[in-house]
Design an enzyme around this catalytic site. Structure first.
Site, PDB file in Angstrom:
ATOM      1  N   ASP A 199       3.401  10.129 -13.306  1.00  0.00           N
ATOM      2  CA  ASP A 199       2.315  10.993 -13.772  1.00  0.00           C
ATOM      3  C   ASP A 199       2.915  12.049 -14.694  1.00  0.00           C
ATOM      4  O   ASP A 199       3.500  11.730 -15.712  1.00  0.00           O
ATOM      5  CB  ASP A 199       1.590  11.597 -12.574  1.00  0.00           C
ATOM      6  CG  ASP A 199       0.229  12.191 -12.954  1.00  0.00           C
ATOM      7  OD1 ASP A 199      -0.182  12.056 -14.112  1.00  0.00           O
ATOM      8  OD2 ASP A 199      -0.409  12.793 -12.086  1.00  0.00           O
TER       9      ASP A 199
ATOM     10  N   ASP B 136       3.150  19.648 -14.129  1.00  0.00           N
ATOM     11  CA  ASP B 136       1.726  19.952 -14.323  1.00  0.00           C
ATOM     12  C   ASP B 136       1.370  21.269 -13.640  1.00  0.00           C
ATOM     13  O   ASP B 136       1.847  21.558 -12.535  1.00  0.00           O
ATOM     14  CB  ASP B 136       0.852  18.828 -13.780  1.00  0.00           C
ATOM     15  CG  ASP B 136       0.775  17.640 -14.732  1.00  0.00           C
ATOM     16  OD1 ASP B 136       1.452  17.671 -15.770  1.00  0.00           O
ATOM     17  OD2 ASP B 136       0.044  16.679 -14.430  1.00  0.00           O
TER      18      ASP B 136
ATOM     19  N   ASP C  28       3.787  14.032  -9.757  1.00  0.00           N
ATOM     20  CA  ASP C  28       4.480  14.790 -10.807  1.00  0.00           C
ATOM     21  C   ASP C  28       5.860  15.178 -10.278  1.00  0.00           C
ATOM     22  O   ASP C  28       6.023  15.431  -9.082  1.00  0.00           O
ATOM     23  CB  ASP C  28       3.716  16.069 -11.145  1.00  0.00           C
ATOM     24  CG  ASP C  28       2.275  15.803 -11.563  1.00  0.00           C
ATOM     25  OD1 ASP C  28       2.058  14.833 -12.301  1.00  0.00           O
ATOM     26  OD2 ASP C  28       1.396  16.568 -11.143  1.00  0.00           O
TER      27      ASP C  28
ATOM     28  N   ARG D 191       1.286  15.754 -24.608  1.00  0.00           N
ATOM     29  CA  ARG D 191       1.179  16.855 -23.643  1.00  0.00           C
ATOM     30  C   ARG D 191       2.470  17.672 -23.556  1.00  0.00           C
ATOM     31  O   ARG D 191       3.132  17.700 -22.527  1.00  0.00           O
ATOM     32  CB  ARG D 191       0.798  16.337 -22.258  1.00  0.00           C
ATOM     33  CG  ARG D 191      -0.557  15.681 -22.197  1.00  0.00           C
ATOM     34  CD  ARG D 191      -0.958  15.342 -20.773  1.00  0.00           C
ATOM     35  NE  ARG D 191      -2.251  14.675 -20.735  1.00  0.00           N
ATOM     36  CZ  ARG D 191      -2.847  14.236 -19.627  1.00  0.00           C
ATOM     37  NH1 ARG D 191      -2.250  14.412 -18.464  1.00  0.00           N
ATOM     38  NH2 ARG D 191      -4.019  13.645 -19.694  1.00  0.00           N
TER      39      ARG D 191
END
Length: 435
Positions: free
Chosen positions: A252, A256, A213, A308
């Site tokens: 990714d 996050d 990430d 997301r």
């Protein structure tokens, strides 16, 4: 620089003093702290980052080696790290560029890996054997260069404005089990994974899983991310090839927040050009996240994202005054707000702009969620009730969402109308735009 030195010398000879105007001190964003009401990160003592650092722990860095030294292995010593120019994490200790071939070891090659684990011959078993072992060893070599641990009591800021913003390229900032961290005014892009792993059973059809990430908060508390730009700029996944009928993903998440991270504020940031942008809560079975994952997202631009933005499990998330833009050519768009297991999203005054093929009901998706509070939403300039439309559209296929999320946010600044926020975020979100 030379002219400035000459001016200082002349001023000294003439007995003149060069200084900022009376009452106006030079601004040092490295010493700035989160305002006392600015979201969840302001709770329980607030977030001050490295503002208490002594002069010996204030660094200006221009390359990976300098950044690594300043981070000090993720130590808890109060520190302020100022990034100038562009830093590429995929470089060696001498600053020379490294590419994927430089990390490959033990006989790994993509062609051999694909041949070894082709589902037509390998089947659906998890990859194992020489090529998977070589992939893991190669991945570990890259991780040593690109994963940068951020410890407690740290502030990382970029120097420069929108015309010469600081860039961190190819890196994954990992805030793991750390407290009191500030990341501001920085363009963090292209956390590119050279060695994705094939997962035959993922999603039913199999998929490639990547490791990095741009920013990963894992067990992190009291974190403020502000005026940061996050993207895949340089290597968009949409231009990657397809193997086994699946896109060969290289990235990714952008940001996050997982593993019981808590008390986080993300403000005035720009997340763009990416698939899975922001995951809050890692899995439905991570019941240790209950009571954690309290996150505020305000005045952020979510642009050209597939999904997301965010997807939430367990957490109490205040989502207000954000700007969502789905481009006209976004035929792979899936949803923006993901309502997951035991999530409690309180969404206020957010603005959504989409092309004709994206409808209001597409903006929200339930992933075993049960509730969503929403108010003041705008869709292409018109007021809408996301909850009512979601329930009407999904009646019979998914259970209805209720409006009672069990809490009401109290830590926040002024909440503007969605229309006003839409314009202000378009102008002010992202790196190089701190007013």
């Amino acid at each position: 620089m030379r002219a400035g030195i000459q001016l200082a010398v002349v001023a000294g000879l003439l007995g003149l003093a060069l200084s900022t105007p009376a009452g106006a001190e030079a601004r040092d964003i490295g010493r700035e702290t989160l305002a006392p009401d600015d979201g969840w990160a302001a709770a329980d003592g607030g977030t001050t980052g490295g503002s208490a650092a002594d002069d010996a722990h204030v660094f200006t860095v221009t390359d990976r080696a300098g950044l690594v030294r300043a981070l000090d292995g993720g130590s808890d010593t109060p520190k302020i790290i100022k990034i100038a120019g562009t830093i590429d994490a995929n470089t060696d200790d001498d600053g020379d560029r490294l590419d994927c071939a430089d990390y490959a070891t033990d006989g790994y090659s993509l062609q051999k890996y694909l041949a070894a684990y082709d589902p037509r011959t390998w089947g659906s078993a998890k990859p194992s054997g020489p090529q998977e072992e070589a992939r893991r060893a190669s991945a570990a070599r890259q991780a040593e260069r690109v994963v940068l641990p951020v410890g407690s009591n740290t502030t990382i800021v970029g120097l420069g404005d929108s015309t010469n913003t600081a860039v961190l390229k190819g890196a994954s900032l990992r805030v793991k089990d750390a407290d009191n961290v500030i990341i501001r005014n920085l363009d963090i892009r292209d956390a590119y994974d050279c060695f994705p792993v094939w997962q035959p059973n993922s999603g039913g059809l199999g998929d490639f899983k990547t490791a990095y990430d741009n920013i990963w908060l894992s067990g992190a508390t009291h974190v403020w991310v502000d005026h940061v730009t996050l993207s895949d700029k340089g290597h968009p996944d949409e231009k990657e090839p397809t193997y086994f009928g699946r896109n060969y993903l290289r990235h990714d998440g952008l940001l996050d927040i997982t593993n019981a991270s808590d008390l986080v504020t993300v403000s005035w940031s720009r997340l763009s050009g990416h698939d899975k942008a922001m995951l809050i809560g890692s899995s439905d079975s991570a019941t240790g996240d209950r009571g954690k994952l309290r996150v505020t997202l305000h005045h952020n631009a979510f642009e050209s994202l597939v999904q997301r933005a965010p997807r939430v499990r367990f957490g109490q998330v205040h989502l207000y005054n954000n700007r969502y833009v789905v481009p006209d050519d976004a035929h792979d768009y899936r949803y923006s707000i993901g309502v997951g297991t035991e999530s409690a999203i309180h969404a206020e005054n957010n603005a959504f702009t989409t092309p004709g093929h994206v409808e209001v009901a597409d903006l929200v998706k339930s992933w075993n969620g049960s509730a969503l509070h929403q108010s003041g939403s705008l869709f292409n300039g018109y007021p809408v009730d996301l909850l009512a439309i979601y329930n009407a559209y999904n009646s019979g296929s998914e259970r209805d969402l209720t409006a009672d999320v069990g809490w009401t946010p109290t830590l926040h600044g002024t909440i503007d109308s969605a229309a006003r926020a839409d314009k202000e975020v378009a102008r002010g979100a992202g790196s190089g735009r701190i007013p």
